[in-house]
Design a protein around this motif. Structure first.
Motif, PDB file in Angstrom:
ATOM      1  N   GLN A  87       0.838  -1.200   0.000  1.00  0.00           N
ATOM      2  CA  GLN A  87       0.000   0.000   0.000  1.00  0.00           C
ATOM      3  C   GLN A  87       0.877   1.256   0.000  1.00  0.00           C
ATOM      4  O   GLN A  87       1.943   1.278   0.597  1.00  0.00           O
ATOM      5  N   ASP A  88       0.383   2.294  -0.678  1.00  0.00           N
ATOM      6  CA  ASP A  88       1.042   3.601  -0.657  1.00  0.00           C
ATOM      7  C   ASP A  88       0.000   4.662  -1.026  1.00  0.00           C
ATOM      8  O   ASP A  88      -1.165   4.328  -1.291  1.00  0.00           O
ATOM      9  N   ARG A  89       0.426   5.940  -1.092  1.00  0.00           N
ATOM     10  CA  ARG A  89      -0.479   7.042  -1.419  1.00  0.00           C
ATOM     11  C   ARG A  89       0.201   8.013  -2.369  1.00  0.00           C
ATOM     12  O   ARG A  89       1.424   8.144  -2.368  1.00  0.00           O
ATOM     13  N   THR A  90      -0.613   8.694  -3.158  1.00  0.00           N
ATOM     14  CA  THR A  90      -0.124   9.771  -3.996  1.00  0.00           C
ATOM     15  C   THR A  90      -0.135  11.082  -3.213  1.00  0.00           C
ATOM     16  O   THR A  90      -0.510  11.124  -2.044  1.00  0.00           O
ATOM     17  N   ARG A  91       0.293  12.159  -3.864  1.00  0.00           N
ATOM     18  CA  ARG A  91       0.418  13.435  -3.169  1.00  0.00           C
ATOM     19  C   ARG A  91      -0.933  13.940  -2.641  1.00  0.00           C
ATOM     20  O   ARG A  91      -0.987  14.572  -1.587  1.00  0.00           O
ATOM     21  N   ASP A  92      -2.010  13.665  -3.347  1.00  0.00           N
ATOM     22  CA  ASP A  92      -3.323  14.129  -2.925  1.00  0.00           C
ATOM     23  C   ASP A  92      -3.951  13.277  -1.832  1.00  0.00           C
ATOM     24  O   ASP A  92      -5.084  13.525  -1.436  1.00  0.00           O
ATOM     25  N   GLY A  93      -3.227  12.273  -1.348  1.00  0.00           N
ATOM     26  CA  GLY A  93      -3.731  11.446  -0.260  1.00  0.00           C
ATOM     27  C   GLY A  93      -4.526  10.236  -0.689  1.00  0.00           C
ATOM     28  O   GLY A  93      -4.933   9.433   0.166  1.00  0.00           O
ATOM     29  N   ARG A  94      -4.762  10.068  -1.965  1.00  0.00           N
ATOM     30  CA  ARG A  94      -5.523   8.921  -2.439  1.00  0.00           C
ATOM     31  C   ARG A  94      -4.646   7.677  -2.423  1.00  0.00           C
ATOM     32  O   ARG A  94      -3.458   7.727  -2.778  1.00  0.00           O
ATOM     33  N   PRO A  95      -5.191   6.532  -2.032  1.00  0.00           N
ATOM     34  CA  PRO A  95      -4.368   5.326  -1.909  1.00  0.00           C
ATOM     35  C   PRO A  95      -4.069   4.701  -3.265  1.00  0.00           C
ATOM     36  O   PRO A  95      -4.843   4.823  -4.221  1.00  0.00           O
ATOM     37  N   ILE A  96      -2.956   4.030  -3.353  1.00  0.00           N
ATOM     38  CA  ILE A  96      -2.603   3.185  -4.488  1.00  0.00           C
ATOM     39  C   ILE A  96      -2.204   1.821  -3.941  1.00  0.00           C
ATOM     40  O   ILE A  96      -1.692   1.707  -2.819  1.00  0.00           O
ATOM     41  N   ARG A  97      -2.454   0.821  -4.752  1.00  0.00           N
ATOM     42  CA  ARG A  97      -2.188  -0.553  -4.329  1.00  0.00           C
ATOM     43  C   ARG A  97      -1.312  -1.228  -5.369  1.00  0.00           C
ATOM     44  O   ARG A  97      -1.517  -1.055  -6.578  1.00  0.00           O
ATOM     45  N   MET A  98      -0.372  -2.044  -4.885  1.00  0.00           N
ATOM     46  CA  MET A  98       0.578  -2.717  -5.763  1.00  0.00           C
ATOM     47  C   MET A  98       0.518  -4.221  -5.531  1.00  0.00           C
ATOM     48  O   MET A  98       0.547  -4.680  -4.383  1.00  0.00           O
TER      49      MET A  98
END
Length: 242
Positions: A87-98
């Motif tokens: 799990q991680d997040r972009t600059r705007d706070g929205r999550p991204i999943r790998m």
């Protein structure tokens, strides 16, 4: 004056003396208060010992019922794969999943998909593509996440003859190879990058995956990369001298 003239007169003991003596002797309540911490320590130690005994009993039962997941070790390519999520997040706070998929024998990162959301259908699509390009492994190791334990994935893998290995809940060390890869991914890339968009994250992470597979040395592989690039010799063009 002579000593025989003096006498000692007896004195009655007053109640004040009794009170003084009573204050000097500790009461039962004071004794209980002094012994209360030691009693608590004794009870806590007994409770801890009971918890430890119960934990060992549960572990022994789990090892008995899931012994097959402890004896499967890789021996060659396409023997054991493992996958997990990061799990991680972009600059705007929205999550991204790998989604990370690893070959435990060669340490090659077979896939590193990045999206806002990844479900069991995305996992199935990626495995389908990898089975066509890389081959079908004998085992796939994962945790008990709903994306990996979905019925359609287990039935599809069963039809292909791929055995699934699910680690014990709360035991990430049983999936140590992909967990080690996830730690490298976070230490070497995610902790030092701040992605503005999802497309930027996909581009940078895919570039890191290619460098990890082709150039990064691994101590467990004799300081060789998992999937080095093939050497392409540069052929010399001969000039005909007239």
């Amino acid at each position: 004056m002579f000593r025989s003239i003096f006498r000692y007169r007896g004195k009655s003991v007053s109640t004040k003396c009794f009170l003084t003596v009573a204050r000097c002797r500790p009461s039962s309540l004071a004794i209980a208060r002094m012994l209360f911490p030691f009693l608590c320590i004794a009870l806590m130690s007994m409770y801890t010992s009971l918890v430890i005994i119960r934990y060992h009993l549960l572990c022994s039962r789990r090892r008995y019922h899931h012994f097959r997941s402890q004896v499967v070790h890789f021996s060659c390519r396409l023997h054991v794969w493992s996958y997990d999520f990061v799990q991680d997040r972009t600059r705007d706070g929205r999550p991204i999943r790998m989604l990370t998929i690893l070959d435990e024998f060669s340490r090659e990162c077979l896939a590193l998909d990045v999206a806002r959301r990844l479900n069991s259908q995305n996992v199935l699509d990626r495995l389908y593509e990898l089975f066509l390009t890389k081959g079908v492994p004998d085992y796939i190791r994962s945790d008990n996440g709903p994306e990996f334990t979905a019925k359609k994935i287990r039935e599809w893998l069963n039809r292909l003859g791929v055995k699934t290995i699910f680690i014990e809940p709360g035991s990430p060390w049983e999936n140590g190879y992909v967990e080690s890869f996830n730690g490298k991914l976070r230490d070497e890339l995610l902790n030092g990058e701040l992605f503005d968009t999802l497309q930027e994250a996909r581009t940078v992470i895919e570039a890191w995956r290619n460098d990890f597979n082709r150039h990064r040395p691994h101590s467990s592989l004799g300081y060789r990369p998992p999937a080095p690039e093939a050497f392409e010799p540069q052929f010399l063009t001969l000039q005909v001298v007239q």
